[in-house]
Design a protein around this motif. Structure first.
Motif, PDB file in Angstrom:
ATOM      1  N   MET A  27       4.698   8.200   2.443  1.00  0.00           N
ATOM      2  CA  MET A  27       3.440   7.801   2.048  1.00  0.00           C
ATOM      3  C   MET A  27       3.242   6.128   1.962  1.00  0.00           C
ATOM      4  O   MET A  27       2.316   5.701   2.281  1.00  0.00           O
ATOM      5  CB  MET A  27       2.867   8.292   0.573  1.00  0.00           C
ATOM      6  N   VAL A  28       4.436   5.725   1.422  1.00  0.00           N
ATOM      7  CA  VAL A  28       4.656   4.301   1.545  1.00  0.00           C
ATOM      8  C   VAL A  28       4.466   3.407   3.100  1.00  0.00           C
ATOM      9  O   VAL A  28       3.677   2.602   3.177  1.00  0.00           O
ATOM     10  CB  VAL A  28       5.783   3.820   0.889  1.00  0.00           C
ATOM     11  N   ASP A  29       4.849   4.126   3.796  1.00  0.00           N
ATOM     12  CA  ASP A  29       5.079   3.975   5.301  1.00  0.00           C
ATOM     13  C   ASP A  29       3.728   4.029   6.153  1.00  0.00           C
ATOM     14  O   ASP A  29       3.501   3.511   7.147  1.00  0.00           O
ATOM     15  CB  ASP A  29       6.269   4.306   5.999  1.00  0.00           C
ATOM     16  N   ALA A  30       3.038   5.129   5.669  1.00  0.00           N
ATOM     17  CA  ALA A  30       1.923   5.713   6.296  1.00  0.00           C
ATOM     18  C   ALA A  30       1.057   4.469   6.907  1.00  0.00           C
ATOM     19  O   ALA A  30       0.837   4.635   8.195  1.00  0.00           O
ATOM     20  CB  ALA A  30       1.364   6.764   5.330  1.00  0.00           C
ATOM     21  N   ASP A  31       0.411   3.863   6.006  1.00  0.00           N
ATOM     22  CA  ASP A  31      -0.550   2.733   6.671  1.00  0.00           C
ATOM     23  C   ASP A  31      -0.235   1.430   5.850  1.00  0.00           C
ATOM     24  O   ASP A  31      -1.307   0.394   6.161  1.00  0.00           O
ATOM     25  CB  ASP A  31      -1.812   3.249   6.627  1.00  0.00           C
ATOM     26  N   GLY A  32       0.689   1.301   5.312  1.00  0.00           N
ATOM     27  CA  GLY A  32       0.634   0.172   4.177  1.00  0.00           C
ATOM     28  C   GLY A  32      -0.157  -0.493   3.342  1.00  0.00           C
ATOM     29  O   GLY A  32      -0.026  -1.232   2.483  1.00  0.00           O
ATOM     30  N   ALA A  33      -1.035   0.833   3.161  1.00  0.00           N
ATOM     31  CA  ALA A  33      -2.162   0.466   1.939  1.00  0.00           C
ATOM     32  C   ALA A  33      -1.695   1.448   0.775  1.00  0.00           C
ATOM     33  O   ALA A  33      -2.347   1.193  -0.286  1.00  0.00           O
ATOM     34  CB  ALA A  33      -3.368   0.871   2.593  1.00  0.00           C
ATOM     35  N   ASN A  34      -1.061   2.506   0.850  1.00  0.00           N
ATOM     36  CA  ASN A  34      -0.481   3.083  -0.097  1.00  0.00           C
ATOM     37  C   ASN A  34       0.461   2.449  -1.127  1.00  0.00           C
ATOM     38  O   ASN A  34       1.297   1.945  -0.800  1.00  0.00           O
ATOM     39  CB  ASN A  34      -0.095   4.281   0.284  1.00  0.00           C
ATOM     40  N   GLU A  35       0.112   2.514  -2.547  1.00  0.00           N
ATOM     41  CA  GLU A  35       0.973   2.217  -3.575  1.00  0.00           C
ATOM     42  C   GLU A  35       1.545   3.560  -4.005  1.00  0.00           C
ATOM     43  O   GLU A  35       0.604   4.371  -4.416  1.00  0.00           O
ATOM     44  CB  GLU A  35       0.399   1.444  -4.814  1.00  0.00           C
ATOM     45  N   VAL A  36       2.722   3.628  -4.122  1.00  0.00           N
ATOM     46  CA  VAL A  36       3.587   5.034  -4.466  1.00  0.00           C
ATOM     47  C   VAL A  36       4.466   4.557  -5.564  1.00  0.00           C
ATOM     48  O   VAL A  36       5.365   3.776  -5.510  1.00  0.00           O
ATOM     49  CB  VAL A  36       4.150   5.496  -3.304  1.00  0.00           C
ATOM     50  N   ARG A  37       4.570   5.631  -6.696  1.00  0.00           N
ATOM     51  CA  ARG A  37       5.336   5.516  -7.860  1.00  0.00           C
ATOM     52  C   ARG A  37       5.965   7.038  -7.912  1.00  0.00           C
ATOM     53  O   ARG A  37       5.377   8.054  -7.681  1.00  0.00           O
ATOM     54  CB  ARG A  37       4.659   5.133  -9.095  1.00  0.00           C
ATOM     55  N   VAL A  38       7.321   7.037  -8.383  1.00  0.00           N
ATOM     56  CA  VAL A  38       7.774   8.281  -8.692  1.00  0.00           C
ATOM     57  C   VAL A  38       8.355   8.148  -9.988  1.00  0.00           C
ATOM     58  O   VAL A  38       9.080   7.261 -10.452  1.00  0.00           O
ATOM     59  CB  VAL A  38       9.044   8.342  -7.649  1.00  0.00           C
ATOM     60  N   PHE A  39       8.002   9.371 -10.615  1.00  0.00           N
ATOM     61  CA  PHE A  39       8.528   9.487 -12.207  1.00  0.00           C
ATOM     62  C   PHE A  39       9.703  10.760 -11.990  1.00  0.00           C
ATOM     63  O   PHE A  39       9.519  11.991 -11.379  1.00  0.00           O
ATOM     64  CB  PHE A  39       7.428   9.862 -12.962  1.00  0.00           C
ATOM     65  N   MET A  40      10.747  10.452 -12.558  1.00  0.00           N
ATOM     66  CA  MET A  40      11.943  11.579 -12.551  1.00  0.00           C
ATOM     67  C   MET A  40      12.084  11.944 -13.817  1.00  0.00           C
ATOM     68  O   MET A  40      12.221  11.304 -15.014  1.00  0.00           O
ATOM     69  CB  MET A  40      13.234  10.718 -11.986  1.00  0.00           C
TER      70      MET A  40
END
Length: 117
Positions: A27-40
């Protein structure tokens, strides 16, 4: 788009955390427009332990998470979950951080989509 992934499973033994990180990276790589966060949460915090040594040919979540944060992804670890597992902040992958329920609530409000894996 702003996307939050929430991961719960241990880094090894199931493939849910592995697939969650792969998906988040895509999703980060998809189009360069996504901001992605992951919570563990829970056992998923162990995925951010630095210096993991796995059998040759087996995926390494330490390296996968580093690749994700190098692309601009953000990873937060439940602080209470880290404490329960004896994980110190100086033993987690650079680019990840100790987080909290307060930050998770802020991230949830920030996100356009929340994916619970």
């Amino acid at each position: 788009m702003k996307i939050l992934f929430v991961l719960h499973d241990p880094p090894y033994g199931t493939e849910r955390t592995y697939n969650g990180i792969r998906w988040a990276r895509q999703m980060v790589d998809a189009d360069g427009a996504n901001e992605v966060r992951v919570f563990m949460f829970g056992d998923a915090v162990a995925a951010t332990a630095s210096g993991q040594k796995v059998p040759n040919g087996y995926y390494n979540l330490d390296k996968m998470i580093t690749a994700f944060t190098d692309k601009g992804g953000v990873v937060g670890n439940c602080g209470a979950c880290m404490d329960a597992r004896g994980m110190a902040e100086d033993r987690i992958v650079p680019g990840t951080h100790r987080s909290s329920m307060v930050e998770l609530a802020e991230w949830t409000a920030w996100a356009d989509k929340v994916i619970n894996v």
